[in-house]
Design a protein around this motif. Structure first.
Motif, PDB file in Angstrom:
ATOM      1  N   GLU A 186       0.825  -1.217   0.000  1.00 54.98           N
ATOM      2  CA  GLU A 186       0.000   0.000   0.000  1.00 54.98           C
ATOM      3  C   GLU A 186       0.857   1.265   0.000  1.00 54.98           C
ATOM      4  OE1 GLU A 186       0.315  -1.362   4.340  1.00 54.98           O
ATOM      5  OE2 GLU A 186       0.158  -2.269   2.357  1.00 54.98           O
ATOM      6  N   MET A 187       2.076   1.172   0.576  1.00 54.87           N
ATOM      7  CA  MET A 187       2.997   2.323   0.597  1.00 54.87           C
ATOM      8  C   MET A 187       3.648   2.527  -0.773  1.00 54.87           C
ATOM      9  SD  MET A 187       2.935   3.570   3.625  1.00 54.87           S
ATOM     10  CE  MET A 187       2.704   3.244   5.357  1.00 54.87           C
ATOM     11  N   VAL A 188       4.121   1.448  -1.370  1.00 56.98           N
ATOM     12  CA  VAL A 188       4.824   1.529  -2.664  1.00 56.98           C
ATOM     13  C   VAL A 188       3.853   1.943  -3.774  1.00 56.98           C
ATOM     14  CG1 VAL A 188       6.118   0.200  -4.400  1.00 56.98           C
ATOM     15  CG2 VAL A 188       6.612  -0.103  -1.963  1.00 56.98           C
ATOM     16  N   LEU A 189       2.617   1.445  -3.689  1.00 55.32           N
ATOM     17  CA  LEU A 189       1.609   1.757  -4.716  1.00 55.32           C
ATOM     18  C   LEU A 189       1.373   3.264  -4.822  1.00 55.32           C
ATOM     19  CD1 LEU A 189      -0.369   0.411  -6.739  1.00 55.32           C
ATOM     20  CD2 LEU A 189      -2.091   0.438  -4.925  1.00 55.32           C
ATOM     21  N   ARG A 190       1.416   3.971  -3.683  1.00 52.15           N
ATOM     22  CA  ARG A 190       1.190   5.425  -3.671  1.00 52.15           C
ATOM     23  C   ARG A 190       2.283   6.176  -4.438  1.00 52.15           C
ATOM     24  NH1 ARG A 190       0.422   5.956   2.757  1.00 52.15           N
ATOM     25  NH2 ARG A 190      -1.342   4.531   2.987  1.00 52.15           N
ATOM     26  N   MET A 191       3.459   5.555  -4.600  1.00 51.51           N
ATOM     27  CA  MET A 191       4.585   6.202  -5.273  1.00 51.51           C
ATOM     28  C   MET A 191       4.548   5.975  -6.789  1.00 51.51           C
ATOM     29  SD  MET A 191       7.201   4.605  -2.497  1.00 51.51           S
ATOM     30  CE  MET A 191       8.746   5.045  -3.249  1.00 51.51           C
ATOM     31  N   CYS A 192       3.603   5.153  -7.255  1.00 53.85           N
ATOM     32  CA  CYS A 192       3.582   4.744  -8.671  1.00 53.85           C
ATOM     33  C   CYS A 192       2.552   5.526  -9.486  1.00 53.85           C
ATOM     34  CB  CYS A 192       3.261   3.249  -8.777  1.00 53.85           C
ATOM     35  SG  CYS A 192       4.501   2.193  -8.009  1.00 53.85           S
ATOM     36  N   SER A 193       2.898   5.775 -10.747  1.00 56.46           N
ATOM     37  CA  SER A 193       1.956   6.414 -11.682  1.00 56.46           C
ATOM     38  C   SER A 193       1.698   5.520 -12.892  1.00 56.46           C
ATOM     39  CB  SER A 193       2.501   7.767 -12.145  1.00 56.46           C
ATOM     40  OG  SER A 193       3.769   7.599 -12.750  1.00 56.46           O
ATOM     41  N   ILE A 223       3.965  -7.525  -0.472  1.00 48.61           N
ATOM     42  CA  ILE A 223       5.147  -6.700  -0.773  1.00 48.61           C
ATOM     43  C   ILE A 223       5.101  -6.300  -2.253  1.00 48.61           C
ATOM     44  CG2 ILE A 223       7.683  -6.623  -0.798  1.00 48.61           C
ATOM     45  CD1 ILE A 223       6.691  -7.060   2.019  1.00 48.61           C
ATOM     46  N   ALA A 224       5.396  -5.023  -2.531  1.00 50.81           N
ATOM     47  CA  ALA A 224       5.392  -4.543  -3.917  1.00 50.81           C
ATOM     48  C   ALA A 224       6.801  -4.167  -4.357  1.00 50.81           C
ATOM     49  CB  ALA A 224       4.466  -3.336  -4.044  1.00 50.81           C
ATOM     50  N   PHE A 225       7.049  -4.308  -5.664  1.00 53.08           N
ATOM     51  CA  PHE A 225       8.308  -3.889  -6.284  1.00 53.08           C
ATOM     52  C   PHE A 225       8.008  -2.803  -7.315  1.00 53.08           C
ATOM     53  CE2 PHE A 225       8.644  -8.415  -5.264  1.00 53.08           C
ATOM     54  CZ  PHE A 225       9.770  -8.427  -4.462  1.00 53.08           C
ATOM     55  N   ALA A 226       8.805  -1.747  -7.318  1.00 52.41           N
ATOM     56  CA  ALA A 226       8.618  -0.674  -8.300  1.00 52.41           C
ATOM     57  C   ALA A 226       9.978  -0.114  -8.691  1.00 52.41           C
ATOM     58  CB  ALA A 226       7.736   0.419  -7.717  1.00 52.41           C
ATOM     59  N   TYR A 227      10.022   0.551  -9.857  1.00 49.82           N
ATOM     60  CA  TYR A 227      11.306   1.111 -10.307  1.00 49.82           C
ATOM     61  C   TYR A 227      11.051   2.350 -11.146  1.00 49.82           C
ATOM     62  CZ  TYR A 227      12.102   0.632 -15.349  1.00 49.82           C
ATOM     63  OH  TYR A 227      12.109   0.836 -16.700  1.00 49.82           O
ATOM     64  N   ALA A 228      12.117   3.097 -11.390  1.00 50.36           N
ATOM     65  CA  ALA A 228      12.057   4.244 -12.308  1.00 50.36           C
ATOM     66  C   ALA A 228      13.430   4.445 -12.917  1.00 50.36           C
ATOM     67  CB  ALA A 228      11.628   5.503 -11.564  1.00 50.36           C
ATOM     68  N   GLU A 229      13.447   4.823 -14.206  1.00 53.14           N
ATOM     69  CA  GLU A 229      14.709   5.228 -14.831  1.00 53.14           C
ATOM     70  C   GLU A 229      14.998   6.659 -14.410  1.00 53.14           C
ATOM     71  OE1 GLU A 229      15.789   4.834 -18.949  1.00 53.14           O
ATOM     72  OE2 GLU A 229      14.785   2.878 -19.056  1.00 53.14           O
ATOM     73  N   VAL A 230      16.256   6.936 -14.069  1.00 51.02           N
ATOM     74  CA  VAL A 230      16.627   8.269 -13.585  1.00 51.02           C
ATOM     75  C   VAL A 230      17.503   8.958 -14.618  1.00 51.02           C
ATOM     76  CG1 VAL A 230      17.767   9.545 -11.719  1.00 51.02           C
ATOM     77  CG2 VAL A 230      16.508   7.448 -11.189  1.00 51.02           C
TER      78      VAL A 230
END
Length: 299
Positions: A156-163, A198-205
């Motif tokens: 629920e925490m990681v999901l809030r950071m995703c678009s 548990i969620a996994f997320a990423y972003a290219e920087v």
């Protein structure tokens, strides 16, 4: 411990056990106390689809590689070749949650830990803390010099950071309100089945963006506009005999309360399983989240 000693609640000698005779409430931890602390990944969602055993073969290799990259680098655990004569070729170290995720990645996704750790340089690490409930790492890939930020933590925490999110075919889709609600339902469904989600997320920087951060206040692991990679559900079964022990305490007039950092739905599911919560009980009155609890007055 010092605070408990001031309250005269610290028992260090068996002869002092009479002190416990007047106890009216037991506050117990969940993981490893009410449960076995033998965690195993039992569910995996990629996008809005659950993947069963063997379905990983149909997943886009690029998405799988990103998941493996995140698991291998964003961890406090480790993978070693087993020296003992056992069924498994590997031994896993770290917390039970870390071991469960590493075991799943190595045995189910065929992750090669050593190869992956050599393929990237770590630029910055955001360690896990109980308030944010997530950990992050900033990586530079040696092959193409791309910089990726990887996050892992309470779903629920990681999901809030995703678009955005990846589906199983490697297609990036945007997270609108309707899709966000679907993901929240998936997380609640897993939690209601007493799974830790548990969620996994990423972003290219962007390298230029990173340069600005270096000049200002050091490197920061990007934590917004992320792409959701997947969700795992980890099962930690209840200890045999816990329900009977809780019932014995309640029958003797001792109130049992459970304290956990887990998702509220997972906490409720385990509490019902252990008999701490009753099916007809109003959970709005009996279940309190940390943020609300910390704002209570002392009285």
């Amino acid at each position: 411990m010092k605070k408990m000693m001031v309250d005269q609640a610290m028992v260090r000698k068996l002869s002092a056990c009479e002190t416990m005779g007047s106890a009216t409430t037991i506050c117990t931890d969940k993981t490893g106390t009410l449960t076995l602390n033998q965690m195993k990944v039992t569910k995996f969602w990629l996008g809005l689809e659950p993947l069963e055993d063997g379905a990983y073969l149909n997943v886009d290799p690029f998405v799988l590689q990103l998941i493996k990259e995140g698991v291998a680098h964003n961890t406090t655990g480790g993978v070693h070749e087993s020296k003992s004569v056992s069924d498994s070729k590997f031994e896993f170290s770290g917390s039970p949650t870390e071991k469960a995720i590493l075991s799943w990645a190595v045995l189910e996704l065929n992750m090669e830990m050593e190869t992956l750790t050599k393929s990237c340089s770590i630029l910055q690490v955001e360690t896990f803390n109980s308030k944010k409930k997530r950990s992050g790492v900033l990586l530079k890939r040696n092959v193409d010099n791309k910089i990726n930020a990887h996050w892992k933590g309470a779903a629920e925490m990681v999901l809030r950071m995703c678009s955005k999110y990846y589906d199983a075919y490697g297609i990036v889709k945007y997270l609108d309100n309707e899709t966000m609600s679907k993901f929240e339902s998936i997380i609640q469904g897993m939690a209601a089945s007493s799974l830790r989600c548990i969620a996994f997320a990423y972003a290219e920087v962007d390298v230029q963006e990173l340069g600005d951060e270096r000049e200002n206040s050091g490197i920061v692991v990007k934590d917004n506009g992320l792409t959701l990679l997947g969700l795992v559900g980890i099962k930690d079964p209840c200890r045999p005999g816990v329900k009977t022990a809780v019932e014995a305490c309640q029958h003797a007039g001792v109130n049992v309360k459970m304290i956990t950092g887990d998702n509220i739905f997972t906490a409720k599911a385990i509490a019902f399983e252990c008999g701490i919560l009753q099916p007809n009980q109003d959970t709005d009155e009996t279940v309190v989240e940390g943020e609300q609890f910390r704002n209570f007055t002392h009285e």
